[in-house]
Every structure is written in C-alpha cells, then in structure tokens.
Scaffold this active site. Structure first.
Site, PDB file in Angstrom:
ATOM      1  N   ASP A  10      -3.245   7.315  -3.362  1.00 16.16           N
ATOM      2  CA  ASP A  10      -3.205   6.172  -2.449  1.00 16.16           C
ATOM      3  C   ASP A  10      -3.549   4.937  -3.295  1.00 16.16           C
ATOM      4  O   ASP A  10      -4.622   4.893  -3.903  1.00 16.16           O
ATOM      5  CB  ASP A  10      -4.245   6.413  -1.344  1.00 16.16           C
ATOM      6  CG  ASP A  10      -4.229   5.380  -0.234  1.00 16.16           C
ATOM      7  OD1 ASP A  10      -3.480   4.389  -0.335  1.00 16.16           O
ATOM      8  OD2 ASP A  10      -4.993   5.570   0.747  1.00 16.16           O
ATOM      9  N   GLU A  26     -10.909   0.990  -1.658  1.00 13.18           N
ATOM     10  CA  GLU A  26     -10.023  -0.124  -1.328  1.00 13.18           C
ATOM     11  C   GLU A  26     -10.768  -1.324  -0.761  1.00 13.18           C
ATOM     12  O   GLU A  26     -10.840  -1.503   0.454  1.00 13.18           O
ATOM     13  CB  GLU A  26      -8.874   0.310  -0.408  1.00 13.18           C
ATOM     14  CG  GLU A  26      -9.257   1.092   0.816  1.00 13.18           C
ATOM     15  CD  GLU A  26      -8.010   1.502   1.609  1.00 13.18           C
ATOM     16  OE1 GLU A  26      -7.057   0.716   1.721  1.00 13.18           O
ATOM     17  OE2 GLU A  26      -8.004   2.627   2.135  1.00 13.18           O
ATOM     18  N   HIS A  81      -7.903  11.003   5.643  1.00 20.66           N
ATOM     19  CA  HIS A  81      -9.285  10.594   5.911  1.00 20.66           C
ATOM     20  C   HIS A  81     -10.129  11.840   6.073  1.00 20.66           C
ATOM     21  O   HIS A  81     -10.275  12.373   7.156  1.00 20.66           O
ATOM     22  CB  HIS A  81      -9.367   9.708   7.156  1.00 20.66           C
ATOM     23  CG  HIS A  81      -8.844   8.332   6.913  1.00 20.66           C
ATOM     24  ND1 HIS A  81      -9.635   7.307   6.475  1.00 20.66           N
ATOM     25  CD2 HIS A  81      -7.593   7.825   6.998  1.00 20.66           C
ATOM     26  CE1 HIS A  81      -8.902   6.210   6.317  1.00 20.66           C
ATOM     27  NE2 HIS A  81      -7.649   6.514   6.623  1.00 20.66           N
ATOM     28  N   HIS A 140     -11.763   5.791   1.759  1.00 21.35           N
ATOM     29  CA  HIS A 140     -11.865   7.073   2.455  1.00 21.35           C
ATOM     30  C   HIS A 140     -11.726   8.232   1.496  1.00 21.35           C
ATOM     31  O   HIS A 140     -11.018   8.135   0.491  1.00 21.35           O
ATOM     32  CB  HIS A 140     -10.769   7.166   3.528  1.00 21.35           C
ATOM     33  CG  HIS A 140      -9.432   6.690   3.032  1.00 21.35           C
ATOM     34  ND1 HIS A 140      -8.451   7.545   2.602  1.00 21.35           N
ATOM     35  CD2 HIS A 140      -8.923   5.435   2.848  1.00 21.35           C
ATOM     36  CE1 HIS A 140      -7.406   6.839   2.191  1.00 21.35           C
ATOM     37  NE2 HIS A 140      -7.659   5.556   2.320  1.00 21.35           N
ATOM     38  N   ASP A 177       0.863  -1.185   0.000  1.00 20.17           N
ATOM     39  CA  ASP A 177       0.000   0.000   0.000  1.00 20.17           C
ATOM     40  C   ASP A 177       0.897   1.232   0.000  1.00 20.17           C
ATOM     41  O   ASP A 177       1.723   1.427   0.898  1.00 20.17           O
ATOM     42  CB  ASP A 177      -0.904  -0.033   1.246  1.00 20.17           C
ATOM     43  CG  ASP A 177      -2.088   0.916   1.134  1.00 20.17           C
ATOM     44  OD1 ASP A 177      -2.055   1.826   0.282  1.00 20.17           O
ATOM     45  OD2 ASP A 177      -3.045   0.757   1.920  1.00 20.17           O
ATOM     46  N   GLU A 215      -6.460  -1.190  -4.425  1.00 16.90           N
ATOM     47  CA  GLU A 215      -6.850   0.205  -4.157  1.00 16.90           C
ATOM     48  C   GLU A 215      -6.407   1.151  -5.261  1.00 16.90           C
ATOM     49  O   GLU A 215      -5.303   1.032  -5.790  1.00 16.90           O
ATOM     50  CB  GLU A 215      -6.213   0.663  -2.834  1.00 16.90           C
ATOM     51  CG  GLU A 215      -6.548   2.116  -2.466  1.00 16.90           C
ATOM     52  CD  GLU A 215      -5.975   2.529  -1.117  1.00 16.90           C
ATOM     53  OE1 GLU A 215      -4.966   1.963  -0.691  1.00 16.90           O
ATOM     54  OE2 GLU A 215      -6.564   3.436  -0.506  1.00 16.90           O
TER      55      GLU A 215
HETATM   56 CO    CO Z   1      -6.204   4.032   1.488  1.00 18.91          CO
END
Ligand code: CO
Length: 298
Positions: A99, A192, A167, A159, A88, A283
């Site tokens: 992300d 994700e 977030h 998020h 990640d 993701e």
């Molecule tokens: Co993430």
C-alpha cells in the site's frame, strides 16, 4: 527477520516491487490535463501486467479530498494545474499487500504540504522497530507536520496489514493518541501521514465509487455480480466501474444500487477535509524489524 516464512516475505516484496513500478508510471503520466479515469485505468492495468492483483481501486483524491475518491464509469474529471492530487495504490500477491501513496502539485505553496508528509513518513519509518509503542509514531508525525505550520489529519490513520486484509486491527495514528500497543517483529504496517492547511479533520462527503462486500443475502438481481465479487475480491474493496465494464453497464448499475440499498455491498463515502483545507498524503508499507523493511521503496 528470520521468523517470517520466507515465502510470505517474498510475496510482500513482490507486491512492493509492483507497487513501485505502478507508482512510477503514475508519476510519469501525471501531467495537467490527464483524465483521472485514464490514469486510474493505466495504473491498474500496469499492476495486472506485472503479475500482481489490485488490493483496492486506485484512489485519486483532489485538493480537499483525502481518500476514497475513485473515478466513476466515464468520469470526465481531469488533473489540472493548481490541483494537489493524492495517488494511493494497493497491490497484492496471494493476498499479501503493498500500500503506497504520494502527492503531486504544480502549485508552489503545496510543496510545503508534500514535504511535510514525506518527511513525517521518513521519520516514522525509522521507528518501525519491534517494541515501539504506536503512539511514538503518531507523536513523530505530529512533530514533523506541525513544524511546517500545518496540521496532521487526526482522524485518518495508517493500519496493519494481513492476508487479504487491509486493516488487520492496529491503527497507526498521526498524533500521540496514548496508544501503548507495541509493534512486533514481522508485522506488516502501512504508515500514512496526512497533512493539511485546514482543520486537521476529515468528514464524510458524497457517496463514493468504492464498494465492498458486506452481507450476502439471497437476491434476485445481481447474483452474477455477487458471485464475481466473492471470488475475485473476497473482502477487498472494488470499484463500481469495474463491474460496469465487466457486465452490462446499465443493468449492473441498477443491480449495484439495489445491492447497496439491501446492505449486500458497503459503499464508502469520499473523505474530505472538514474546513476544505488542502491535503497531502505520503505512504509506504513496512515490515517491522530492527532494520525496517520498506517494501514499497527501492
Ligand atoms: Co493505506
């Protein structure tokens, strides 16, 4: 997409491009026997080389670990045949975040897990249009993952993203949680899905290597660490080993432990599957639009 400041969209896209390259490097390096520490360092160095900044320490979560597993200083763990690993990666450009995550395994049975989250992600992205209720994305994740006879992890979510904010208030569920909040044009969201052959829940495991500034109070030890973190990381997470590499490792380790005890730093726990099931994750970062813009995809 006429409304978003073009400059901001460009920064999201630049962060995305860097994340794609970092991800490609990770895929290339991910051969059985590689040390997790070396892999994390190489990915993070790549991000810097390409002119990005690290949004959060590269997470390298193995098997039943789902998230927040980050190599420690002088970590000796390796990725081996038969492991499923989640990589990640977070990049930011002036605070605008990309992300992205993927899963890899040499194990034949794990391919079903990986396919399930890849397909769920692809289908969820199609729904990232203005006016979609976020429950719809969760419903889709659930449908796809259960069609593989697997479970989505229901207490992990995607998020929304904000400037220097991982977030930004909205959670993207992996099941129909009845949340009727609607996606709006120009929202940046990380989608994700996680799948498992276990129970479908994660629990907090051991204390991790990821920290975040929480509450600055006057302290005697570790002031230079706090100063560096405040300037370089703002509210973004960082790895314990970054500090130990930058300052005297032994002294800074003691200082960090004290700062955690005093509540100056928050320490994230490693999240693992409750029944020790194997976990996959996929993701991407998406800008909500009639034609969703996936910044972390070519
Ligand atoms: Co993430």
């Amino acid at each position: 997409m006429e409304k978003m400041d073009k400059d901001i969209l460009d920064k999201y896209k630049k962060a995305g491009k860097i994340a794609i390259e970092a991800r490609e490097l990770a895929r290339k390096k991910l051969k059985p026997g590689i040390k997790l520490l070396d892999l994390a360092d190489e990915i993070e160095n790549k991000i810097i080389q390409l002119g990005g900044k690290i949004a959060f320490p590269v997470n390298l979560s193995l098997n039943e670990e789902a998230a927040h597993s980050v190599p420690s200083w002088r970590d000796t763990r390796t990725y081996e045949d038969g492991n499923i690993i989640k990589v990640d990666i977070g990049v930011h450009v002036d605070g605008y975040i990309a992300d992205t995550a993927f899963s890899v395994s040499t194990n034949k049975e794990d391919q079903k897990l990986i396919q399930a989250t890849e397909e769920a992600l692809k289908e969820m992205i199609k729904l990232a249009t203005p006016g979609t209720q976020i429950r719809e994305l969760g419903k889709k994740a659930y449908e796809v993952i259960t069609s593989y006879n697997l479970k989505p992890i229901v207490n992990l979510t995607g998020h929304s993203l904000g400037k220097y904010d991982l977030h930004a208030g909205i959670s993207i569920p992996n099941y129909d949680n009845n949340d009727k909040i609607e996606l709006k044009e120009e929202m940046a969201i990380a989608i994700e899905p996680f799948a498992t052959d276990g129970s479908g829940f994660v629990i907090e495991g051991k204390e991790g290597e990821v920290l975040k500034i929480d509450n600055i109070i006057p302290v005697r030890n570790g002031r230079e660490i706090i100063k560096w973190v405040s300037i370089e990381r703002k509210e973004l997470p960082f790895a314990k080993r970054w500090i130990m590499n930058k300052f005297n490792p032994i002294r800074s380790k003691l200082a960090i432990d004290e700062l955690i005890r005093k509540g100056v730093f928050h320490q994230y726990k490693v999240l693992r599957e409750k029944a020790k099931g194997r976990v996959s994750q996929s993701e991407h970062t998406v800008i909500v639009a009639d034609k969703p813009i996936v910044t972390t995809q070519d």
